[in-house]
Each structure stands twice: as C-alpha cells, then as structure tokens.
Design an enzyme around this catalytic site. Structure first.
Site, PDB file in Angstrom:
ATOM      1  N   LYS A  49       0.735  -1.213   0.221  1.00 27.05           N
ATOM      2  CA  LYS A  49      -0.029   0.225   0.084  1.00 27.05           C
ATOM      3  C   LYS A  49       0.824   1.132  -0.073  1.00 27.05           C
ATOM      4  CE  LYS A  49      -4.126   1.899   2.116  1.00 27.05           C
ATOM      5  NZ  LYS A  49      -3.948   3.147   2.312  1.00 27.05           N
TER       6      LYS A  49
ATOM      7  N   ARG B 243      -3.917   8.857  -5.127  1.00 24.71           N
ATOM      8  CA  ARG B 243      -4.395   7.998  -6.352  1.00 24.71           C
ATOM      9  C   ARG B 243      -4.419   8.614  -7.682  1.00 24.71           C
ATOM     10  NH1 ARG B 243      -8.339   3.869  -5.449  1.00 24.71           N
ATOM     11  NH2 ARG B 243      -8.551   2.604  -7.142  1.00 24.71           N
TER      12      ARG B 243
ATOM     13  N   ARG C  67      -8.329  10.948  -7.743  1.00 33.24           N
ATOM     14  CA  ARG C  67      -9.511  10.088  -7.223  1.00 33.24           C
ATOM     15  C   ARG C  67     -10.782  10.767  -7.504  1.00 33.24           C
ATOM     16  NH1 ARG C  67      -9.984   7.833  -1.553  1.00 33.24           N
ATOM     17  NH2 ARG C  67     -12.045   8.016  -1.057  1.00 33.24           N
TER      18      ARG C  67
ATOM     19  N   LYS D 280      -8.143  -2.720   2.991  1.00 27.25           N
ATOM     20  CA  LYS D 280      -6.551  -2.457   3.504  1.00 27.25           C
ATOM     21  C   LYS D 280      -6.541  -2.934   4.903  1.00 27.25           C
ATOM     22  CE  LYS D 280      -8.806   2.143   4.763  1.00 27.25           C
ATOM     23  NZ  LYS D 280      -9.093   3.286   4.815  1.00 27.25           N
TER      24      LYS D 280
HETATM   25  N1  ATP Z   1      -1.799  -1.724  -4.198  1.00 23.04           N
HETATM   26  C1  ATP Z   1      -2.889  -0.446  -4.068  1.00 23.04           C
HETATM   27  N2  ATP Z   1      -4.030  -0.718  -4.455  1.00 23.04           N
HETATM   28  C2  ATP Z   1      -4.970  -0.124  -4.037  1.00 23.04           C
HETATM   29  N3  ATP Z   1      -4.870   1.060  -3.785  1.00 23.04           N
HETATM   30  C3  ATP Z   1      -3.688   1.556  -3.000  1.00 23.04           C
HETATM   31  C4  ATP Z   1      -2.410   0.674  -3.519  1.00 23.04           C
HETATM   32  N4  ATP Z   1      -1.503   1.386  -2.727  1.00 23.04           N
HETATM   33  C5  ATP Z   1      -2.010   2.219  -2.367  1.00 23.04           C
HETATM   34  N5  ATP Z   1      -3.179   2.720  -2.436  1.00 23.04           N
HETATM   35  C6  ATP Z   1      -4.271   3.890  -2.054  1.00 23.04           C
HETATM   36  O1  ATP Z   1      -4.976   3.367  -1.077  1.00 23.04           O
HETATM   37  C7  ATP Z   1      -6.193   3.772  -0.754  1.00 23.04           C
HETATM   38  C8  ATP Z   1      -7.035   2.957  -0.161  1.00 23.04           C
HETATM   39  O2  ATP Z   1      -6.749   3.016   0.995  1.00 23.04           O
HETATM   40  P1  ATP Z   1      -7.523   4.241   1.927  1.00 23.04           P
HETATM   41  O3  ATP Z   1      -9.035   3.664   2.034  1.00 23.04           O
HETATM   42  O4  ATP Z   1      -6.753   4.129   3.213  1.00 23.04           O
HETATM   43  O5  ATP Z   1      -7.653   5.438   1.377  1.00 23.04           O
HETATM   44  P2  ATP Z   1      -8.085   6.876   1.759  1.00 23.04           P
HETATM   45  O6  ATP Z   1      -8.078   7.716   0.531  1.00 23.04           O
HETATM   46  O7  ATP Z   1      -7.003   7.398   2.784  1.00 23.04           O
HETATM   47  O8  ATP Z   1      -9.239   6.768   2.354  1.00 23.04           O
HETATM   48  P3  ATP Z   1     -10.564   6.132   2.050  1.00 23.04           P
HETATM   49  O9  ATP Z   1     -10.413   5.432   0.671  1.00 23.04           O
HETATM   50  O10 ATP Z   1     -11.188   5.278   3.001  1.00 23.04           O
HETATM   51  O11 ATP Z   1     -11.558   7.449   1.722  1.00 23.04           O
HETATM   52  C9  ATP Z   1      -6.488   4.098  -2.401  1.00 23.04           C
HETATM   53  O12 ATP Z   1      -7.415   5.005  -2.719  1.00 23.04           O
HETATM   54  C10 ATP Z   1      -5.029   4.156  -3.009  1.00 23.04           C
HETATM   55  O13 ATP Z   1      -5.035   5.620  -3.097  1.00 23.04           O
END
Ligand code: ATP
Length: 573
Positions: free
Chosen positions: A262, A267, A289, A443
């Site tokens: 991760k 994104r 995103r 995650k």
């Molecule tokens: N290998 C991966 N596959 C998918 N997503 C990843 C990866 N590595 C990093 N990410 C990031 O992790 C995010 C998902 O984790 P997380 O849910 O913590 O994101 P956030 O934007 O902080 O919160 P949320 O999506 O809950 O609003 C994805 O939107 C992407 O930006």
C-alpha cells in the site's frame, strides 16, 4: 422542454418523501423527453438527467461553472429590482437558510441593461436547453472581466425566471439541488423508463460515467446500445475503493489473497493513447481520485507514460513522492505537487514524484473491468514491461498470491521497511467495480489496541543488521503464577536507527546466548500493536499476537506495569 416544466417536476419530487415514488417521478420526467422535437447536442434528456441530480456537466468532465455564492447573490439581487441589494439576499438567506427559497421569494423580470452575453436575449419561455447553453457559455468565460460577465449572464437568466424556476436555477448554479435524487435514483429511473434490466444500466454508467449519455442511449438505442458502450481512453472512470479488513478475514473469504504494497501517495488514473487522445491535445491525461484533471501538475507521470507505454491504456495507481535515492517520502510531500497549477517546474525540483500502477482497466482496445484481478494484473505487466521481467520494471506494483499468513506478514514487514504504508489484500477473482467500496479490496485494519509486553528474548540480525538485536520475543504477566508467558515476536515497525537504540538498551540484560538466539532478563517493556489475538500452541501463554508491530519503548513502565495474560484473554473475546 420548458425550464418551468422541469421546475414543476423538481418541486413535485422535492415534496415526495418516498424513495420509490421519487424514482417514478424521475422515470416520468425522463420518459417525457421522449419524442422531443428539439435537436442539438447534447439532447434534452441528457441535460435533464444531469440537472435533476444538480449537475450541469457529466461526472467525468472536470468543467465547473466557477460561480461563487456572492456572484450568484449579486445576479439575484440585480434581477430582483432596484430596491434589492446583495445584503438583502444575504439577510433573507440567514433567515430561511437555503438559496432556492430566497430566489423564489423575489419577483423577477423586466430589468433592463442586459448584456449581449446571456439569456436576456431570448424571448418567450425559458427552455432547459437555453439554461444549459448559457451555463456552458458562462463556465467558459475566463480572463479579465469574466466574473462580471458571468454575473451578467446569470442575471439575464434570473430575469427570465418565475419564482419556481428561480428556486431551481439558484440551486443548480450553486450545486445545492437537494431534492432527494441521488445517482441510484437516476439509475433506477432510466432502467424503469426504458424497460432495461438495471445491471445493464449500471454497467453502462460505470464505463461512461455519464448519466445523461446513458439515459439518451437507453431511450434511443435500447439494451443493445447500452451494452455496446465502452470505456473511452481520456475519460476518467470512478476509482474502486477499499474497506478495512484483517488478513484472517481475507483468507477465510478467499482461497488465496492477492497481496500488494500500500503506497502512501495520491491515487491517479493514467490515460494514454500513442495516437493522441480525443479530448484535448497530447497522449496522456492523469486524473485524481475525484476525476479532476491533474496532468499539468505531474509531468513525471506524462514522461513515464510516453517512455514506457506503447498501446492505448487506462491504468490505476498511486503517485508517490520520492527522495533523491528514489525512496518514498511521506504523504504530505505529494500534496505539495498534486494539484499545483503554477510553478510546477520549481516544485518538481523540490519534490520529485513517481507513479506506481496496480491495475489495468483497458488495454489496446479491450475493456478489462469484468476480468479477474489476476488477469488485469497480467495485462498490466505486459503493457508496462513488454517482455521484461516484472521485478525490473519501474512503475509496476508487484502482486503476490498466497494463502499463507506468514508470507503475508513478511510482505507487510518488507513494505513497511521500504517506507510504504503497509499492504492491501485483494480478492484475486474480483472484477474492477468503479466507485464501489466493497469487500474485494481491503486495507489492513489499523491496530486498535496495543499491549505493553516484557521483552524476554531476541535474535541477532543478519547481513548489515548482524550487530543489532532484532525479532524481539514478547511476554505478558501471569498474575496467578507470577511467571512471564510468551505471546509472540515482533520484528516489524522498527527503523534501523531504532534497532541500534534497542540493541544498546537490551544488550546489558542478555542472560544467555545460543547461536543467534538470546535470552533476555525481564527489564524492558515494549508497546506493540497487533491485528488480532489467536489461540496458539507456539507460545507458553497459549495465545499469539497476529501481525505485531513495534510502537515504542515504555521506559515509564516497570515489569510490574506490563500487561497481563488476563487482559490478553479479555481482548481476544
Ligand atoms: N496497491 C494498492 N492498491 C489499491 N490502492 C492503493 C494501493 N496502494 C496505495 N493505495 C491507495 O490506498 C487507497 C485506499 O486506502 P484508504 O482507504 O486508506 O484511502 P484513503 O483515501 O485514505 O481513504 P478512503 O479510501 O477510505 O477514503 C487507494 O485509494 C489508493 O489511493
């Protein structure tokens, strides 16, 4: 369609409390654009399907009206007559709390001094199309005096509005429609209005990201037309999202888990076509995103695409800030680059970014949304590497398939050690579901609790870490027997610097050594996070911490203050 008709329908929808009845209203509204004699692009049904959701532009289009509340208040006050000023609009807003109500409380019409740019030139009843055309023109106004021209255009529109029309125009302009129509409502209404199974409408929405276009195609071309809709390179798709979850749950749900690092960045969705994209110039577009166009802020991503890619693709990934050695920097650093509009070259000198791609939605004319993750990842490898070995390829996120929790633990440890956030667990069989936050992407759940454990053993490291103690054995107190009982080993979450400090702290307490293993007299308490507690014959407590991570040395705590077996049992249940 007259705008007054749209306003009437919107009022009826707003007055309706029941979801199903709202869908029926929207269904009728869409069906009533059928046989619409108006020509022109977009068709009225497209405009109506967006207006009813409070949108002027499709979701994939990052155009905005760029009209602030005060400009809107000024347009309203001017259209309302000589005795009304923006203070009056704001006072009424403070009273009633909603701009539609305020706009509807004035009498419009008959004001002079309309600019050549704006709806004031029209005559007769205002139509949905006129409103749309004027808003599009207004959105395009830029440069010196554009704010005034926008206000003039809006004034022209309000000046032709009845109270009811003004109510919905004001809300549309300020993106505050709020009549109870969400995306699901429009999806269901399209399906019902044109007698098409909902999942086909859903798929068409996923690929096009455009409720207007889907409504038009459903009406004019039916099921076959919808099924023929495909992704378009250059037009963003909603990102698939993740839920939190544990390794145990993931392995229970799927035979194997796809494990990826991760990355701690932002994104991105990368669109590339070597022959040039339809929308705008160039070969490459990068979207956030939220589907904002961030291409100009990220020249490294464009350079990466042009250097690495050879066929049209849509890739999903993350952009990460990196230091001179290419190692990842914290998330805050990427924010300095992400939406930057000015001085990009200078910002690039300060903080470099690099893309890492983890999914492939489209490759060389073929949509892959419905393919399993493993197939999409194979395509990703091919588009990024040609025939090269994946390990050698910059910009490719590696994927491990495994059903072994220990392997997942070591991937997690490696990810953290390389400066990444942790791991993602994905269902290898799953399709790409745009906009969905389902269970197919998880995650790793952040540690909710921590335990204060006594360090009772350790292992000397290997290679460059041979002079450091690592992999620390953890124990808790058994209050009944007075013994310390082991609950696990922690090797994760510790930097090289901390290893040196911990070695210095623990070395004086080494009791015995055998090979790499050392026994340590109880003296030091570690605070550790963990994913969960499992029964385990491996440790004398009968329990094991899954995925323990080092948090801190509790030098404020003596052994007597460390956690007990009883607490471990309580936390487990
Ligand atoms: N290998 C991966 N596959 C998918 N997503 C990843 C990866 N590595 C990093 N990410 C990031 O992790 C995010 C998902 O984790 P997380 O849910 O913590 O994101 P956030 O934007 O902080 O919160 P949320 O999506 O809950 O609003 C994805 O939107 C992407 O930006």
């Amino acid at each position: 369609m007259e705008f007054a008709t749209f306003a009437d329908r919107a009022a009826a929808i707003e007055a309706e409390p029941a979801d199903l009845a709202i869908i029926e209203h929207v269904q009728d509204l869409l069906a009533d654009t059928d046989g619409d004699a108006e020509s022109g692009e977009p068709r009225t049904i497209e405009i109506v399907a967006r207006f009813v959701q409070g949108r002027v532009f499709p979701a994939w289009d990052s155009t905005t009206l760029d009209i602030g509340p005060s400009a809107c208040y000024e347009a309203i006050s001017r259209a309302a007559g000589r005795n009304v000023d923006t203070n009056d609009v704001e006072d009424r807003l403070a009273d009633v709390g909603e701009i539609g109500e305020v706009a509807a409380s004035y009498e419009f019409g008959g004001q002079q001094g309309l600019d050549a740019f704006g709806a004031g030139n029209g005559s007769g009843a205002l139509t949905v199309r006129e409103v749309y055309d004027d808003l599009v023109a207004l959105a395009a106004a830029e440069g010196e005096g554009s704010e005034d021209r926008k206000i003039d255009a809006l004034f022209g529109l309000f000046n032709r509005c009845s109270s009811d029309e003004a109510r919905y125009l004001a809300r549309l302009v300020l993106s505050e429609m709020r009549i109870g129509v969400g995306e699901g409502t429009v999806r269901d209404a399209i399906a019902a209005a044109f007698d098409i199974p909902q999942e086909h409408v859903e798929r068409a929405l996923q690929v096009s990201n455009d409720y207007g276009e889907v409504a038009r195609v459903a009406r004019d071309e039916g099921l076959d037309g919808l099924d023929a809709m495909a992704l378009e390179v250059g037009r963003p798709v909603q990102a698939m999202l993740a839920q939190t979850g544990t390794v145990t749950d993931a392995l229970e749900a799927w035979e194997e888990a796809a494990v990826e690092w991760k990355y701690d960045g932002a994104r991105i969705q990368l669109h590339y076509d070597p022959d040039g994209l339809e929308e705008g110039d160039g070969t490459t577009r990068v979207f956030s995103r939220n589907m904002e166009d961030v291409t100009a802020a990220l020249p490294e991503v464009v350079e990466f695409a042009e250097k690495t890619l050879a066929v049209p693709v849509i890739l999903d990934g993350e952009v990460v800030a990196v230091d001179d050695a290419g190692d990842p920097l914290p998330f805050q650093e990427v924010l300095k680059r992400f939406r930057r509009k000015h001085d990009v070259a200078k910002a690039r000198e300060d903080v470099a970014v690099r893309p890492v791609c983890f999914d492939c939605l489209h490759a060389d004319g073929v949509d892959l949304l419905e393919e399993p993750l493993t197939t999409r990842h194979e395509r990703l490898e091919v588009v990024l590497t040609g025939d090269g070995r994946p390990e050698d390829v910059a910009g490719l996120s590696l994927l491990w398939l495994t059903d072994d929790p220990d392997e997942i633990e070591s991937i997690d440890a490696e990810a953290l050690e390389s400066g990444h956030e942790g791991i993602m667990l994905k269902n290898p069989e799953s399709a790409y579901s745009p906009g969905r936050r389902g269970k197919n992407w998880r995650k790793r759940k952040p540690d909710v609790e921590t335990l204060d454990c006594v360090v009772t053993g350790a292992e000397w490291g290997e290679g460059r870490r041979a002079t450091f103690l690592g992999t620390f054995e953890l124990s808790v107190r058994n209050e009944t027997t007075g013994e310390l009982e082991t609950v696990g080993k922690v090797a994760t979450g510790i930097t090289d610097e901390q290893l040196a400090e911990l070695t210095e702290l623990l070395e004086p307490h080494i009791a015995t050594e055998e090979g790499q293993e050392v026994e340590i007299e109880p003296a030091v308490v570690f605070e550790v996070g963990y994913e969960e507690i499992q029964s385990s014959p491996t440790y004398s407590s009968g329990y094991a911490l899954r995925f323990p991570r080092f948090q801190a040395v509790r030098d404020d705590k003596a052994i007597e203050g460390a956690d007990t077996l009883e607490r471990v049992e309580r936390l487990r249940s």
